[in-house]
Write a protein that holds these residues in place. Structure first.
Motif, PDB file in Angstrom:
ATOM      1  N   ASN A  32       0.805  -1.218   0.000  1.00  0.00           N
ATOM      2  CA  ASN A  32       0.000   0.000   0.000  1.00  0.00           C
ATOM      3  C   ASN A  32       0.841   1.273   0.000  1.00  0.00           C
ATOM      4  N   THR A  33       2.138   1.129  -0.223  1.00  0.00           N
ATOM      5  CA  THR A  33       3.012   2.298  -0.306  1.00  0.00           C
ATOM      6  C   THR A  33       2.739   3.070  -1.595  1.00  0.00           C
ATOM      7  N   VAL A  34       2.667   4.379  -1.479  1.00  0.00           N
ATOM      8  CA  VAL A  34       2.447   5.251  -2.626  1.00  0.00           C
ATOM      9  C   VAL A  34       3.680   6.126  -2.831  1.00  0.00           C
ATOM     10  N   TYR A  35       4.107   6.234  -4.059  1.00  0.00           N
ATOM     11  CA  TYR A  35       5.208   7.113  -4.453  1.00  0.00           C
ATOM     12  C   TYR A  35       4.612   8.206  -5.340  1.00  0.00           C
ATOM     13  N   ALA A  36       4.893   9.461  -5.035  1.00  0.00           N
ATOM     14  CA  ALA A  36       4.312  10.564  -5.805  1.00  0.00           C
ATOM     15  C   ALA A  36       5.351  11.642  -6.065  1.00  0.00           C
ATOM     16  N   LEU A  37       5.159  12.336  -7.181  1.00  0.00           N
ATOM     17  CA  LEU A  37       6.107  13.367  -7.610  1.00  0.00           C
ATOM     18  C   LEU A  37       5.325  14.479  -8.291  1.00  0.00           C
ATOM     19  N   GLU A  76       1.665  23.906 -16.989  1.00  0.00           N
ATOM     20  CA  GLU A  76       2.365  24.476 -15.846  1.00  0.00           C
ATOM     21  C   GLU A  76       2.902  23.456 -14.855  1.00  0.00           C
ATOM     22  N   CYS A  77       2.525  22.176 -14.974  1.00  0.00           N
ATOM     23  CA  CYS A  77       3.002  21.194 -14.004  1.00  0.00           C
ATOM     24  C   CYS A  77       2.757  19.769 -14.480  1.00  0.00           C
ATOM     25  N   VAL A  78       3.413  18.851 -13.789  1.00  0.00           N
ATOM     26  CA  VAL A  78       3.212  17.415 -13.984  1.00  0.00           C
ATOM     27  C   VAL A  78       3.042  16.785 -12.610  1.00  0.00           C
ATOM     28  N   VAL A  79       2.071  15.907 -12.476  1.00  0.00           N
ATOM     29  CA  VAL A  79       1.889  15.142 -11.238  1.00  0.00           C
ATOM     30  C   VAL A  79       1.829  13.666 -11.609  1.00  0.00           C
ATOM     31  N   ARG A  80       2.510  12.870 -10.799  1.00  0.00           N
ATOM     32  CA  ARG A  80       2.613  11.437 -11.089  1.00  0.00           C
ATOM     33  C   ARG A  80       2.617  10.646  -9.789  1.00  0.00           C
ATOM     34  N   TYR A  81       2.022   9.441  -9.836  1.00  0.00           N
ATOM     35  CA  TYR A  81       2.115   8.546  -8.684  1.00  0.00           C
ATOM     36  C   TYR A  81       2.152   7.104  -9.169  1.00  0.00           C
ATOM     37  N   ALA A  82       2.607   6.199  -8.295  1.00  0.00           N
ATOM     38  CA  ALA A  82       2.661   4.775  -8.617  1.00  0.00           C
ATOM     39  C   ALA A  82       2.772   3.981  -7.321  1.00  0.00           C
ATOM     40  N   ASN A  83       2.620   2.668  -7.449  1.00  0.00           N
ATOM     41  CA  ASN A  83       2.780   1.779  -6.288  1.00  0.00           C
ATOM     42  C   ASN A  83       4.177   1.176  -6.249  1.00  0.00           C
ATOM     43  N   TYR A  84       5.119   1.788  -6.965  1.00  0.00           N
ATOM     44  CA  TYR A  84       6.524   1.384  -6.951  1.00  0.00           C
ATOM     45  C   TYR A  84       7.369   2.642  -7.077  1.00  0.00           C
ATOM     46  N   PHE A  86       9.703   5.130  -8.713  1.00  0.00           N
ATOM     47  CA  PHE A  86      10.186   5.541 -10.032  1.00  0.00           C
ATOM     48  C   PHE A  86      11.121   6.738  -9.919  1.00  0.00           C
ATOM     49  N   PHE A  87      11.466   7.122  -8.698  1.00  0.00           N
ATOM     50  CA  PHE A  87      12.319   8.283  -8.491  1.00  0.00           C
ATOM     51  C   PHE A  87      13.707   8.050  -9.078  1.00  0.00           C
ATOM     52  N   SER A  88      14.248   9.083  -9.711  1.00  0.00           N
ATOM     53  CA  SER A  88      15.632   9.072 -10.227  1.00  0.00           C
ATOM     54  C   SER A  88      15.869   7.994 -11.271  1.00  0.00           C
ATOM     55  N   THR A  89      14.830   7.601 -12.010  1.00  0.00           N
ATOM     56  CA  THR A  89      14.977   6.555 -13.017  1.00  0.00           C
ATOM     57  C   THR A  89      14.599   7.082 -14.396  1.00  0.00           C
ATOM     58  N   GLU A  90      15.097   6.416 -15.414  1.00  0.00           N
ATOM     59  CA  GLU A  90      14.735   6.756 -16.784  1.00  0.00           C
ATOM     60  C   GLU A  90      13.313   6.280 -17.032  1.00  0.00           C
ATOM     61  N   TRP A 182       4.923  28.571 -31.635  1.00  0.00           N
ATOM     62  CA  TRP A 182       5.385  28.108 -30.330  1.00  0.00           C
ATOM     63  C   TRP A 182       5.037  26.635 -30.190  1.00  0.00           C
ATOM     64  N   GLY A 183       5.818  25.950 -29.364  1.00  0.00           N
ATOM     65  CA  GLY A 183       5.571  24.535 -29.137  1.00  0.00           C
ATOM     66  C   GLY A 183       6.152  24.100 -27.807  1.00  0.00           C
ATOM     67  N   LEU A 184       5.612  23.014 -27.283  1.00  0.00           N
ATOM     68  CA  LEU A 184       6.031  22.508 -25.975  1.00  0.00           C
ATOM     69  C   LEU A 184       5.874  21.001 -25.956  1.00  0.00           C
ATOM     70  N   VAL A 185       6.880  20.305 -25.468  1.00  0.00           N
ATOM     71  CA  VAL A 185       6.798  18.867 -25.218  1.00  0.00           C
ATOM     72  C   VAL A 185       7.082  18.636 -23.743  1.00  0.00           C
ATOM     73  N   SER A 186       6.184  17.930 -23.089  1.00  0.00           N
ATOM     74  CA  SER A 186       6.355  17.596 -21.679  1.00  0.00           C
ATOM     75  C   SER A 186       6.414  16.086 -21.531  1.00  0.00           C
ATOM     76  N   LYS A 187       7.453  15.617 -20.865  1.00  0.00           N
ATOM     77  CA  LYS A 187       7.636  14.200 -20.602  1.00  0.00           C
ATOM     78  C   LYS A 187       7.748  13.995 -19.090  1.00  0.00           C
ATOM     79  N   ALA A 188       7.781  12.744 -18.667  1.00  0.00           N
ATOM     80  CA  ALA A 188       7.795  12.457 -17.233  1.00  0.00           C
ATOM     81  C   ALA A 188       8.993  13.077 -16.527  1.00  0.00           C
ATOM     82  N   ASN A 189      10.134  13.145 -17.211  1.00  0.00           N
ATOM     83  CA  ASN A 189      11.367  13.629 -16.572  1.00  0.00           C
ATOM     84  C   ASN A 189      11.864  14.967 -17.090  1.00  0.00           C
TER      85      ASN A 189
END
Length: 227
Positions: A32-37, A76-84, A86-90, A182-189
């Motif tokens: 039940n651990t949650v990881y969020a960024l 303006e932002c990205v929000v992410r969560y998972a049950n594993y 993913f910090f500091s990873t590709e 103008w253009g913008l690409v947003s990815k997880a990292n």
């Protein structure tokens, strides 16, 4: 239990992220651990960052109820969560893009200047500090027309991961927003953005978050992640 832990963690994101435009945390135990960024680009002011993360934290659970992992993209932002963790990873998430509906009158010239400018910013951004990885650049296109651009990674990834993310983001930007004003690409990292009008003064977040302005409705794209 997982959803309760997720709700607790998401509540903290909007208050913590504006301090540095980036925040990650965990809550819970075992399965039940949650990881969020959460992450806001450097040109987004603390107040706007806070409001965006509030919206994202709410809608990520509305659009993806009872999911174990998800990511939501706003300009303006990205929000992410998972049950594993993913910090500091590709990450291989394809991300999203936005662009102007107006095309520049010399798209080949714009694309050439864009590529030259942003390729020069990749290394500068990747070799930033452990708290900030971004770079801005301006270049003349034609006559008085000027290009403004920024490349940025979340600060907890390595130089190599940051570089790879920005290279992919630039390729996506050139492919999907070719010739647009103008253009913008947003990815997880990472995120990359350009425009013909200055859109940044890089903002150094204050020591404490300011009070949020009235709610805004930023454009968003939510991407539920596959198991």
């Amino acid at each position: 239990m997982f959803q309760n832990n997720l709700k607790h963690l998401l509540t903290n994101l909007s208050s913590q992220t504006p301090l540095t435009n980036f925040y990650n945390s965990t809550f819970g135990r075992n399965e039940n651990t949650v990881y969020a960024l959460s992450f806001c680009p450097a040109y987004v002011a603390a107040q706007d960052c806070q409001v965006c993360v509030q919206y994202a934290s709410y809608y990520i659970t509305q659009y993806c109820p009872n999911q174990r992992k998800a990511i939501i993209y706003y300009v303006e932002c990205v929000v992410r969560y998972a049950n594993y963790s993913f910090f500091s990873t590709e990450d291989q998430d394809p991300g999203v893009y936005w662009s102007s509906s107006i095309s520049f009158y010399d798209p080949d010239r714009l694309d050439q200047v864009l590529a030259n400018t942003m390729n020069g910013l990749i290394t500068k951004a990747a070799f930033g500090s452990s708290t900030t990885k971004f770079a801005t650049g301006e270049a003349k296109i034609i006559g008085s027309r000027q290009l403004y651009s920024i490349m940025q990674c979340i600060p907890d990834i390595t130089e190599c991961v940051c570089r790879n993310c920005l290279q992919l983001a630039l390729a996506n930007l050139q492919h999907n927003t070719y010739g647009k004003e103008w253009g913008l690409v947003s990815k997880a990292n990472c995120q990359t953005r350009y425009g013909l009008v200055a859109f940044y003064d890089v903002v150094i977040p204050p020591a404490e978050p300011s009070a949020a302005p009235p709610p805004l409705k930023p454009s968003s794209v939510m991407v539920p992640q596959r198991n």
